[in-house]
Design an enzyme around this catalytic site. Structure first.
Site, short mmCIF file in Angstrom:
data_model
loop_
_atom_site.label_atom_id
_atom_site.label_comp_id
_atom_site.label_asym_id
_atom_site.label_seq_id
_atom_site.Cartn_x
_atom_site.Cartn_y
_atom_site.Cartn_z
N HIS A 1 8.32 6.63 31.90
CA HIS A 1 7.79 7.01 33.21
C HIS A 1 7.00 5.86 33.83
O HIS A 1 7.05 5.66 35.05
CB HIS A 1 6.93 8.27 33.07
CG HIS A 1 7.70 9.48 32.66
ND1 HIS A 1 7.14 10.55 32.00
CD2 HIS A 1 9.02 9.78 32.81
CE1 HIS A 1 8.07 11.46 31.77
NE2 HIS A 1 9.21 11.01 32.25
N ILE B 1 -1.86 8.58 31.31
CA ILE B 1 -0.94 7.59 31.85
C ILE B 1 0.32 8.25 32.40
O ILE B 1 0.86 7.81 33.43
CB ILE B 1 -0.62 6.55 30.75
CG1 ILE B 1 -1.91 5.76 30.43
CG2 ILE B 1 0.51 5.62 31.14
CD1 ILE B 1 -1.93 5.14 29.07
N ASP B 2 0.78 9.32 31.75
CA ASP B 2 1.98 10.02 32.19
C ASP B 2 1.79 10.60 33.58
O ASP B 2 2.62 10.41 34.49
CB ASP B 2 2.32 11.12 31.18
CG ASP B 2 3.81 11.29 30.98
OD1 ASP B 2 4.60 10.48 31.49
OD2 ASP B 2 4.19 12.24 30.27
N ASP B 3 0.70 11.35 33.77
CA ASP B 3 0.43 11.92 35.09
C ASP B 3 0.27 10.84 36.14
O ASP B 3 0.76 10.98 37.26
CB ASP B 3 -0.84 12.77 35.03
CG ASP B 3 -0.56 14.18 34.59
OD1 ASP B 3 -0.27 15.02 35.45
OD2 ASP B 3 -0.60 14.44 33.37
#
Length: 647
Positions: free
Chosen positions: A462, A386-388
């Site tokens: 993010h 999810i971060d990427d």
């Protein structure tokens, strides 16, 4: 690559701004020079020497050791040894027992004699700390492979857990994806209990070689530790009566699970530890080293090696091209690079090609959710994160692409997937939704670091920032994420950093997200964060936070100034409207004063986090992308390259 044109300074510009503008231009040129011709960026991902030691032990176990690799790895291990003979898990950190044991054993495999001064110092230190008996389970597993430790004295891990249904406690999907990928192959290893002939004894690493594993009193039965110790005794007893056909079927099921998750490049999950244990497990089940699965797996491990100019060889635990590329694109755009610049278009093309269009393990919790995320690595289609995905979307929106419909389609799929991965509490974890069971961390087997993937402030921030830029600030799901973030702020004003070190990272992630989502700079949470950042600024003007801040509150916000952490603090302060503050001026001055002549920054300190305290990371590109982002936003204003979309 031609030099970046520096915009002439205005008469009213301060000296700090003029210097920052020049530093930004140098940093842009440096980062552009490091782009691969295919469009991506990748810095080295440095962790600790257990990666190198275990690679050597694997090669010895399989009988594929070669003198050149052995010598190069030994060079790296010796270079990382401290003056007291020990090894740490991060630059400047304290000695660590298991790391020292594994490095010592690897050097012995490389031919270093136990009475050599550097080896004698290491073994004496190990004995003084209780010897091998006090090391972590994973270290003792490696030693058991060669008969240096008894399998009977290790926690039992039966392969039958592969059959636990998804709702059953301690099923494999209760574990974080990195732990899941490691545990499944280790059930095969645990079932087989292989022993290769030890090439030498390790008596010098025991306090008493006659009693290598002295008995210890069990924990109270009413405690979690006591309960799981007794469960482990029951599993050892079960091993003796396990139904043979069921065990054979479980081993086959585990092997099938492993093979199905091998990536196209041969690795597993894009990370080294699961690949190592998967190769061992399949080998024990009869897979010949010439089998295509094994050949590809071993070849993938070779690609984790970084060969240095001095002839040494370092093993990366993982590779971070997607993460590095999206962060580099954001940095360049926010530093004022033309959104249509060929470097940004090429980076966008590469990122677009990396979007994942098939289901993975995340689908277990979200079976109806269409795919659309991005992974961290070159090849890891089974585990997008999810971060990427959030950061890639933010990067793509900063590019003026000649085919905008491709950007729109990719962003739409990525945002849909991200929204679908929201956990019940309104926040986001890294790889899975609602991966929050408290039980896996209690297992005696799981002493190697964090083994679950609960939501974190940095990932949630993010996502919130991405959703805000997509015009979703007032979407109910975004508001739930914001509410969760506000509730997670600690009393001092900071946020915990799960995937970066530590409160500086968490705070540097959350404040820009809150502001992007419409939380005013005057909000009490933002004001508390500003005051906290100002209170932990170092005398030299920079910010730093040591890895010891995870176990020891005395270290929170404390540490030598680093380029990446100074940038994180500046990103928060700039977002909070503090551009003209003394703290920002001092931070910018520190960044410009410590910049190298080629436009880069040096940073030996580890500011990335794999597992809080247990596994620290030095992302070698962090020292370039985050300072450039901060300077770019100082010079040009907040995230000028991002183009928000209306909902």
């Amino acid at each position: 690559m031609t030099a970046t044109t520096i915009k002439p300074s205005e008469p009213s510009e301060s000296e700090t701004l003029v210097i920052a503008r020049e530093a930004t231009a140098r940093a842009v040129d440096h980062l552009l020079s490091r782009q691969d011709e295919r469009g991506w960026w990748k810095g080295d991902l440095e962790t600790n020497v257990t990666m190198d030691a275990e690679d050597l032990m694997l090669r010895h176990f399989l009988g594929i050791q070669d003198p050149a690799t052995l010598d190069a790895a030994a060079r790296h291990l010796r270079a990382q040894q401290g003056a007291d003979g020990t090894w740490a898990t991060f630059h400047g950190g304290p000695p660590e027992l298991s790391t020292t044991i594994e490095a010592y054993v690897a050097l012995r495999l490389a031919g270093d004699e136990p009475d050599a001064p550097h080896m004698a110092a290491a073994s004496a230190w190990v004995r003084a700390r209780g010897g091998i008996a006090n090391s972590r389970v994973f270290t003792r597993i490696w030693l058991a492979l060669f008969g240096w430790w008894r399998w009977e004295d290790l926690p039992e891990l039966p392969p039958e857990i592969i059959y636990f249904p998804k709702w059953f406690p301690l099923n494999i999907y209760d574990f974080g994806c990195w732990a899941r990928q490691t545990i499944v192959p280790l059930t095969i290893v645990s079932a087989h209990r292989p022993v290769r002939p030890a090439p030498f004894p390790l008596d010098e690493l025991h306090t008493d070689p006659r009693r290598p594993n002295p008995p210890r009193p069990p924990a109270p039965a009413a405690s979690w530790d006591g309960a799981f110790q007794r469960l482990d005794r029951a599993l050892h007893a079960y091993r003796k009566v396990a139904v043979r056909p069921l065990r054979r079927a479980a081993l086959r099921s585990c092997a099938r699970w492993i093979v199905e998750r091998q990536e196209n490049d041969g690795c597993w999950g894009g990370i080294q530890p699961p690949a190592v244990y998967s190769v061992i497990a399949l080998h024990l089940l009869g897979y010949d080293l010439d089998h295509p699965v094994m050949r590809a797996g071993l070849a993938s491990l070779d690609r984790f090696a970084v060969w240095r100019e001095d002839g040494s060889r370092m093993i990366e635990a993982c590779q971070s091209p997607v993460w590095d590329t999206c962060l580099a694109a954001i940095a360049l755009a926010d530093a004022g690079l033309d959104p249509a610049h060929p470097a940004l278009v090429k980076a966008a093309d590469w990122m677009l090609a990396e979007q994942i269009d098939r289901p993975g393990d995340w689908s277990v919790k979200r079976p109806a959710l269409p795919s659309g995320g991005w992974a961290f690595e070159f090849h890891n289609d089974n585990y997008p994160d999810i971060d990427d995905t959030a950061e890639v979307i933010l990067a793509l929106r900063r590019v003026d692409h000649p085919e905008p419909e491709r950007i729109e389609a990719a962003v739409r799929r990525g945002m849909r997937w991200t929204l679908g991965m929201q956990s019940k509490n309104g926040a986001w974890g890294a790889f899975d939704a609602d991966n929050t069971s408290p039980l896996p961390n209690r297992l005696p087997f799981c002493d190697f670091g964090e083994v679950i993937d609960p939501p974190s402030a940095d990932v949630t921030a993010h996502v919130v920032e991405m959703l805000a830029h997509e015009g979703r600030s007032y979407d109910a799901r975004t508001r739930r994420g914001i509410a969760w973030l506000l509730a997670e702020q600690e009393a001092g004003g900071a946020w915990f950093g799960r995937w970066g070190t530590n409160y500086v990272y968490g705070t540097g992630s959350v404040v820009p997200a809150l502001i992007s989502a419409g939380v005013p700079a005057s909000h009490p949470a933002v004001r508390r964060a500003v005051r906290w950042l100002e209170s932990v600024q170092n005398e030299d003007g920079g910010w730093g936070e040591d890895q010891r801040s995870y176990p020891d509150p005395e270290w929170i916000g404390r540490g030598a100034s680093t380029a990446s952490q100074t940038a994180w603090a500046l990103l928060a302060l700039l977002a909070a409207g503090e551009r003209e503050s003394k703290a920002v001026e001092r931070g910018v001055t520190w960044l410009t004063a410590t910049q190298e002549d080629d436009g880069s920054w040096d940073e030996p300190y580890f500011t990335g986090t794999g597992f809080p305290w247990d596994f620290s990371i030095n992302y070698h590109l962090y020292r370039q992308v985050f300072p450039l982002t901060a300077l770019g936003r100082y010079v040009h204003g907040e995230a000028t390259g991002a183009r928000p979309r209306s909902s």
